[in-house]
Design an enzyme around this catalytic site. Structure first.
Site, PDB file in Angstrom:
ATOM      1  N   ARG A  35       0.887  -1.147   0.066  1.00  0.00           N
ATOM      2  CA  ARG A  35       0.146   0.195  -0.067  1.00  0.00           C
ATOM      3  C   ARG A  35       0.881   1.433  -0.224  1.00  0.00           C
ATOM      4  O   ARG A  35       0.658   2.049   0.937  1.00  0.00           O
ATOM      5  CB  ARG A  35      -0.940  -0.127   1.111  1.00  0.00           C
ATOM      6  CG  ARG A  35      -2.016  -1.145   1.158  1.00  0.00           C
ATOM      7  CD  ARG A  35      -2.953  -1.307   0.122  1.00  0.00           C
ATOM      8  NE  ARG A  35      -3.387  -2.616  -0.025  1.00  0.00           N
ATOM      9  CZ  ARG A  35      -2.987  -3.661  -0.553  1.00  0.00           C
ATOM     10  NH1 ARG A  35      -1.984  -3.674  -1.170  1.00  0.00           N
ATOM     11  NH2 ARG A  35      -3.763  -4.902  -0.340  1.00  0.00           N
TER      12      ARG A  35
ATOM     13  N   SER B 125     -10.712  -0.606   3.683  1.00  0.00           N
ATOM     14  CA  SER B 125     -10.033  -0.725   4.902  1.00  0.00           C
ATOM     15  C   SER B 125      -9.428   0.473   5.285  1.00  0.00           C
ATOM     16  O   SER B 125      -8.691   1.233   4.448  1.00  0.00           O
ATOM     17  CB  SER B 125      -8.565  -1.772   4.208  1.00  0.00           C
ATOM     18  OG  SER B 125      -9.258  -3.002   3.924  1.00  0.00           O
TER      19      SER B 125
ATOM     20  N   GLU C  16      -4.518   3.246   6.237  1.00  0.00           N
ATOM     21  CA  GLU C  16      -4.739   2.940   4.823  1.00  0.00           C
ATOM     22  C   GLU C  16      -5.279   4.380   4.160  1.00  0.00           C
ATOM     23  O   GLU C  16      -4.936   4.642   2.954  1.00  0.00           O
ATOM     24  CB  GLU C  16      -5.250   1.743   4.531  1.00  0.00           C
ATOM     25  CG  GLU C  16      -5.103   1.452   3.062  1.00  0.00           C
ATOM     26  CD  GLU C  16      -5.526   0.005   2.728  1.00  0.00           C
ATOM     27  OE1 GLU C  16      -6.176  -0.224   1.622  1.00  0.00           O
ATOM     28  OE2 GLU C  16      -5.006  -0.815   3.320  1.00  0.00           O
TER      29      GLU C  16
END
Length: 334
Positions: free
Chosen positions: A162, A232, A329
């Protein structure tokens, strides 16, 4: 006193009721550059959004919010590969569906991920054992201050979990204009992920994997059209093997995934549930009952303060119980 004119509620999936000075939808590079110049002349902040599926506004935005709708897909055929040139405003899932319809396979594991193609390299999006870096050939970046387009090879994008160079070294005067995707003509299914191991490797098709993953995601993830969320909220933590081993020995049901360089990825959702936070809420900000990794805007009445407070409680509880610090995130926009 600042005056805000336009609601951002329908331009980001968390559906927080915040406002911007101006919201402009752009469909051409010319309009994008013109808008940026006007923003500069007025000495106001400039923010580019795709679908707004990975952001949380903490307050009204005192600037221009520019929504990228510069879209399009071009396919180039080579001997052993398909090369796709995809513009940043293209919806990611539309790209996945389009390739499967064209019998070009390799993106099926990334089905139903919200957002646009331009956001994919920033986050290095991933799901079910596949990440954007696995298919990326290049990223085209437009520098708004001089109108130059620079092509960055995938190897120079510093892709991580990520993460990418576009996140590490964000330049407010640049945007991701388009990406290059390389998919082999000889397709091999990727079903090693824990949730895909029920599938039979023999005679499996890309269509079957696509539909199976869509079904999985719809079953456990809230529909942002109905329930405000940004997917998320936290990253799954990646920690050293010896530390992970101690936790795994104590909790046999902990899902974990081996990573390079002797690291282990743990399930953040599982860690949150073990802190007895399932269904926990702060005001109208709530942990989603089917997936603890997701924070939702209950009845679309939550404030950003509710969500931030809930996130801080989760981080504190997980740190206290497991000595692991969860990282966000979601991109926080102040």
């Amino acid at each position: 006193m600042k005056t805000y004119y336009t609601s951002l509620k329908k331009f980001h999936t968390f559906k927080i009721n915040v406002f911007a000075k101006k919201i402009i939808i752009v469909k051409t590079i010319k309009t994008l550059i013109k808008t940026w110049k006007k923003c500069n002349q007025e000495n106001l902040p400039f923010l580019l959004l795709g679908k707004g599926s990975n952001v949380l506004f903490t307050k009204n935005y005192n600037g221009f919010v520019v929504v990228n709708r510069i879209s399009g897909i071009t396919i180039h055929e080579q001997k052993d590969y398909w090369l796709l040139h995809v513009k940043g405003g293209t919806k990611w899932n539309n790209l996945v569906k389009y390739t499967i319809q064209k019998k070009i396979y390799g993106l099926e594991n990334l089905a139903l991920i919200p957002g646009t193609v331009g956001a994919a390299p920033i986050q290095n999006i991933g799901a079910y054992g596949v990440e954007f870096k696995d298919v990326c050939q290049y990223v085209d970046v437009l520098y708004l201050n001089n109108s130059k387009i620079v092509r960055i090879n995938s190897n120079n994008c510093l892709f991580g979990y990520r993460d990418s160079i576009f996140k590490k070294k964000h330049n407010p005067n640049s945007i991701i204009l388009s990406v290059g995707i390389k998919l082999p003509k000889t397709w091999k299914p990727k079903i090693s992920h824990l949730e895909l191991q029920k599938l039979s490797f023999k005679n499996i098709t890309s269509h079957q994997i696509f539909h199976y993953i869509c079904k999985l995601r719809k079953k456990k993830l809230p529909n942002p059209k109905k329930i405000g969320n940004a997917g998320s909220f936290f990253k799954n933590p990646i920690i050293k093997k010896n530390k992970a081993h101690k936790i795994i020995c104590e909790y046999k049901d902990l899902p974990f995934y081996p990573e390079p360089h002797g690291m282990i990825k743990l399930s953040a959702g599982w860690l949150i549930e073990k802190c007895k936070l399932k269904n926990f809420s702060v005001g109208n900000a709530k942990i989603y009952h089917k997936q603890a990794l997701i924070l939702i805007n209950k009845n679309n009445l939550a404030t950003s303060k509710n969500i931030i407070k809930l996130a801080k409680i989760i981080i504190s509880k997980v740190k206290k119980k497991f000595d692991i610090t969860l990282e966000l995130e979601v991109q926080i926009i102040n």
